[in-house]
Enzyme design. Structure first.
Site, short mmCIF file in Angstrom:
data_model
loop_
_atom_site.label_atom_id
_atom_site.label_comp_id
_atom_site.label_asym_id
_atom_site.label_seq_id
_atom_site.Cartn_x
_atom_site.Cartn_y
_atom_site.Cartn_z
N HIS A 84 0.66 1.43 9.80
CA HIS A 84 -0.65 1.90 9.37
C HIS A 84 -1.42 2.52 10.53
O HIS A 84 -2.62 2.76 10.43
CB HIS A 84 -1.48 0.75 8.79
CG HIS A 84 -0.77 -0.03 7.73
ND1 HIS A 84 -0.08 -1.19 8.01
CD2 HIS A 84 -0.63 0.20 6.41
CE1 HIS A 84 0.46 -1.65 6.89
NE2 HIS A 84 0.15 -0.83 5.91
N GLY A 128 1.63 5.34 0.95
CA GLY A 128 1.62 6.02 2.23
C GLY A 128 2.87 5.81 3.04
O GLY A 128 3.02 6.39 4.12
N HIS A 129 3.80 4.96 2.51
CA HIS A 129 5.04 4.66 3.23
C HIS A 129 6.27 5.21 2.51
O HIS A 129 7.38 4.76 2.75
CB HIS A 129 5.18 3.14 3.40
CG HIS A 129 4.00 2.47 4.00
ND1 HIS A 129 3.53 2.80 5.25
CD2 HIS A 129 3.16 1.52 3.52
CE1 HIS A 129 2.46 2.06 5.52
NE2 HIS A 129 2.21 1.29 4.49
N GLY A 185 0.81 -1.20 0.00
CA GLY A 185 0.00 0.00 0.00
C GLY A 185 0.85 1.26 0.00
O GLY A 185 1.95 1.28 0.56
#
Length: 356
Positions: free
Chosen positions: A218, A55-56, A53
């Site tokens: 997360h 966002g990192h 995903g």
């Protein structure tokens, strides 16, 4: 919510377009979305593939390039990429020696990468897999069965990328990947939560004097919420937990390409001990000033020296983030002479570059 975005629905596409426009040595593939080296496939070398995903950032697309990843598959923010992304990316980076998949231990990532591995195998591509589970904080969490895969993923991507560049075979890379995973340990803390654009508000709220100890990337809960006092006390507690929680045995699945099936194997995590040499990563989870990161490293160096661990190499900065979370993670990876040699090997990616 104030963020430098246009619409929630276009966040990933606009950001990844910006990445490849700023770095023409990368190529963006559409439908499905994945990113590769512009010169992929590199003939005669095992292709290294990762993803997860978004966002990192800069993980994973920021680590594509010579001496590291050949391709990466970005999902939507905090959402696993789909099997067709990994399948198409795997085919695009296969230079005839097979593809190694580096998978963080999150349920969605595991399921989708495993499906893609089977599809690649059926298509005639040689496939190997490495599951990363370095987070010592919790055994199970909201997104995982077993320990989470966090910042040691960055170190493993660098080291396996260097090993692939020197000509290691797929089987050799799988063996090395398991070794590196079993010798790496990470833990994170949060002072403030991140805000996922689709949610529009922080994922949790902490009182002024409280930290989430053992937070996931997360925003998953950690070991507990603890009183936040000083930098030194926080780093001391993180270091003590890395040492105390280092011994761990679990069953991991990996792809047996000769048998064409998944096999389970019990593997032990090796705790850090006096006399060990390590690569240390002090990682910004998103909104922590660099000056504070160096304060963390200063205390970590003290903790290691006092315990009897030697930091041979180090990284301090933003490598495995959680959007705008105010917090840090610490990773210690036991390193022998071969590991240090692979670490020092040239690397040329948007987010990691030396020796070129």
């Amino acid at each position: 919510m104030k963020k430098l975005i246009n619409q929630v629905e276009t966040v990933l596409q606009e950001q990844i377009l910006g990445l490849v426009e700023a770095h023409p040595e990368l190529t963006l593939h559409q439908e499905p979305v994945f990113v590769t080296r512009a010169d992929a496939p590199v003939v005669g070398k095992v292709g290294i593939l990762s993803g997860g995903g978004s966002g990192h950032e800069p993980m994973h697309c920021g680590f594509i390039g010579e001496g590291m990843l050949d391709g990466a598959c970005p999902g939507e923010i905090f959402t696993s990429p789909t099997p067709d992304q990994m399948f198409e990316c795997g085919q695009a980076i296969d230079g005839g020696k097979g593809v190694l998949m580096i998978i963080k231990n999150y349920t969605g990532d595991v399921l989708n990468f495993e499906t893609a591995a089977e599809l690649l195998h059926d298509s005639g591509t040689q496939v190997g897999t490495i599951l990363v589970d370095d987070d010592v904080a919790v055994k199970d969490s909201l997104y995982t069965a077993g320990r989470r895969g966090v910042a040691n993923t960055v170190l493993i991507e660098k080291l396996l990328g260097a090993a692939a560049a020197r000509g290691d075979s797929l089987d050799q890379l799988v063996e090395l990947g398991h070794k590196l995973n079993n010798e790496g340990h990470s833990i994170g803390i949060a002072l403030q939560a991140c805000t996922v654009p689709a949610a529009g508000k922080p994922s949790f709220v902490l009182p002024e004097n409280v930290m989430e100890f053992g937070v996931g990337i997360h925003g998953e809960p950690g070991i507990e919420r603890r009183e936040f006092t000083t930098l030194n006390q926080t780093v001391d507690e993180m270091f003590a937990t890395l040492i105390a929680h280092g011994k761990y045995q679990r069953t991991l699945r990996s792809w047996d390409r000769k048998a064409g099936e998944w096999k389970e194997q019990t593997q032990p995590k090796h705790p850090l001990q006096k006399g060990d040499r390590v690569i240390a990563l002090v990682n910004n989870l998103g909104a922590t000033p660099l000056s504070e990161l160096y304060g963390v490293y200063h205390r970590l160096q003290h903790c290691c020296t006092e315990f009897g661990i030697t930091i041979e190499r180090k990284l301090v900065g933003s490598y495995c983030t959680s959007l705008d979370m105010q917090g840090i993670s610490i990773t210690l990876l036991k390193a022998d002479t071969e590991t240090l040699s692979l670490w020092d090997a040239p690397v040329n990616t948007p987010a990691l570059r030396w020796g070129m």
